[in-house]
Design an enzyme around this catalytic site. Structure first.
Site, short mmCIF file in Angstrom:
data_model
loop_
_atom_site.label_atom_id
_atom_site.label_comp_id
_atom_site.label_asym_id
_atom_site.label_seq_id
_atom_site.Cartn_x
_atom_site.Cartn_y
_atom_site.Cartn_z
N ARG A 63 0.83 -1.21 0.00
CA ARG A 63 0.00 0.00 0.00
C ARG A 63 0.86 1.26 0.00
NH1 ARG A 63 -5.28 0.83 0.68
NH2 ARG A 63 -6.04 2.82 1.48
N HIS A 67 0.57 4.25 -2.76
CA HIS A 67 0.26 5.63 -2.40
C HIS A 67 1.41 6.58 -2.71
CE1 HIS A 67 -3.60 5.35 0.13
NE2 HIS A 67 -3.47 4.21 -0.54
N VAL A 71 0.86 9.47 -6.51
CA VAL A 71 0.95 10.92 -6.30
C VAL A 71 2.23 11.44 -6.95
CG1 VAL A 71 1.02 12.80 -4.62
CG2 VAL A 71 -0.35 10.75 -4.16
N SER A 77 8.09 10.61 -2.01
CA SER A 77 7.59 11.82 -1.36
C SER A 77 6.74 11.48 -0.15
CB SER A 77 6.78 12.66 -2.36
OG SER A 77 5.72 11.91 -2.93
N ASN A 95 -3.93 8.93 3.40
CA ASN A 95 -2.76 8.23 3.95
C ASN A 95 -2.77 8.09 5.47
OD1 ASN A 95 -1.73 8.13 1.33
ND2 ASN A 95 -0.57 10.04 1.57
N HIS A 178 -5.66 -6.27 -2.69
CA HIS A 178 -6.61 -6.33 -1.58
C HIS A 178 -6.76 -7.75 -1.03
CE1 HIS A 178 -8.87 -2.39 -2.83
NE2 HIS A 178 -7.73 -2.16 -2.20
#
Length: 302
Positions: A63, A67, A71, A77, A95, A178
């Site tokens: 995950r 994430h 972005v 980052s 987040n 998932h």
């Protein structure tokens, strides 16, 4: 939850057609062959230790990779801590309550720095760690393209709203992640109390548990063993795979249904597409002109 996941797929495809998607840049599986040949071994060793201590951490690292890449590209980052003068992505709404595992990346970085000071980016470490998390949990493996740099900036606004430039097929395959991990009640509370396309018995059981511990994590199946998310969507009505709205929408009369059926009957095809999609996602790069470096500490700029 108003827009279906199938419609999101269409939007993603349209965005890729209308907007310039980030390219792969000059990445290579041999990028550290001379400068840090042992980096992959170090990453896998630390990941194996982390998963032995807490198997759920594998899902968390996957995950974390998602994430980060979703972005403004795979630039680490998301790892930057907030300071008095800087607001990063860690506490963005998408987040703050779901992304974890930063300490595992720190542990890997410490060992990598001891072996190859100032050489391997945090972004590359996250990419390698995600691959190893999938594989150590029983999923496929793949060759990781390396050579990313770490961004000196972050975007909390994009962390709340950004969409990746990936195809519907890629997103369907990637949602197979998932299969592992846990989901907090806040991510499915609305579904178990109000959606019509959820098994009533399953919803009732989840609502009772949510009332008892609304802030705790709800267990989900821990590995991709012999049955993928696709198989559970088809053969286990109302089961854990349908806990999340986005998973249910994958097999709900939309354009993804045919692919779900194919994956259900062909585990090799799913594993292959998942690996390809992870490589493609890992190729999302920061926009040209973004200030980058190889951070010595993944939590702050040099």
């Amino acid at each position: 939850m108003g827009t279906s996941f199938a419609r999101s797929f269409a939007l993603l495809a349209l965005l890729c057609l209308l907007l310039p998607c980030h390219g792969k840049g000059k990445l290579s599986t041999k990028f550290y062959a001379k400068s840090c040949p042992g980096v992959a071994t170090i990453v896998r060793s630390v990941m194996a230790q982390a998963l032995a201590k807490e198997p759920r951490m594998g899902a968390s690292i996957i995950r974390l990779f998602f994430h980060d890449c979703f972005v403004n590209g795979c630039d680490a980052s998301i790892l930057l801590d907030d300071t008095a003068t800087f607001t990063g992505e860690k506490n963005a709404g998408a987040n703050a309550n779901s992304v974890r595992g930063y300490e595992v990346i720190d542990a890997i970085k410490t060992q990598v720095e001891a072996a190859c000071n100032g050489t391997v980016s945090c972004a590359d470490i996250v990419a390698l760690a995600s691959r190893d998390a999938v594989n150590l949990l029983g999923g496929p493996t793949w060759n990781v393209q390396l050579g990313r740099k770490d961004s000196r900036t972050a975007s909390p606004s994009a962390a709340n709203a950004n969409l990746p430039g990936l195809s519907a097929r890629d997103m369907t395959a990637l949602s197979g992640a998932h299969t592992v991990g846990r989901a907090r009640c806040l991510f499915f509370r609305g579904r178990i109390y109000g959606e019509p396309n959820i098994n009533a018995t399953f919803a009732a059981a989840r609502s009772r548990r949510a009332r008892r511990a609304a802030a705790t994590a709800t267990s989900r199946r821990s590995t991709t063993r012999r049955r993928t998310l696709r198989q559970r969507l088809l053969h286990e009505p109302g089961g854990a795979a349908r806990l999340l709205h986005s998973d249910q929408e994958l097999f709900n009369g939309g354009p993804a249904d045919a692919l779900v059926r194919k994956y259900s009957g062909n585990a090799g095809m799913f594993a292959n597409d998942f690996a390809k999609a992870m490589v493609k996602m890992g190729g999302l790069m920061p926009a040209a002109g973004t200030p980058t470096e190889v951070r010595l500490n993944c939590r702050k700029v040099n």
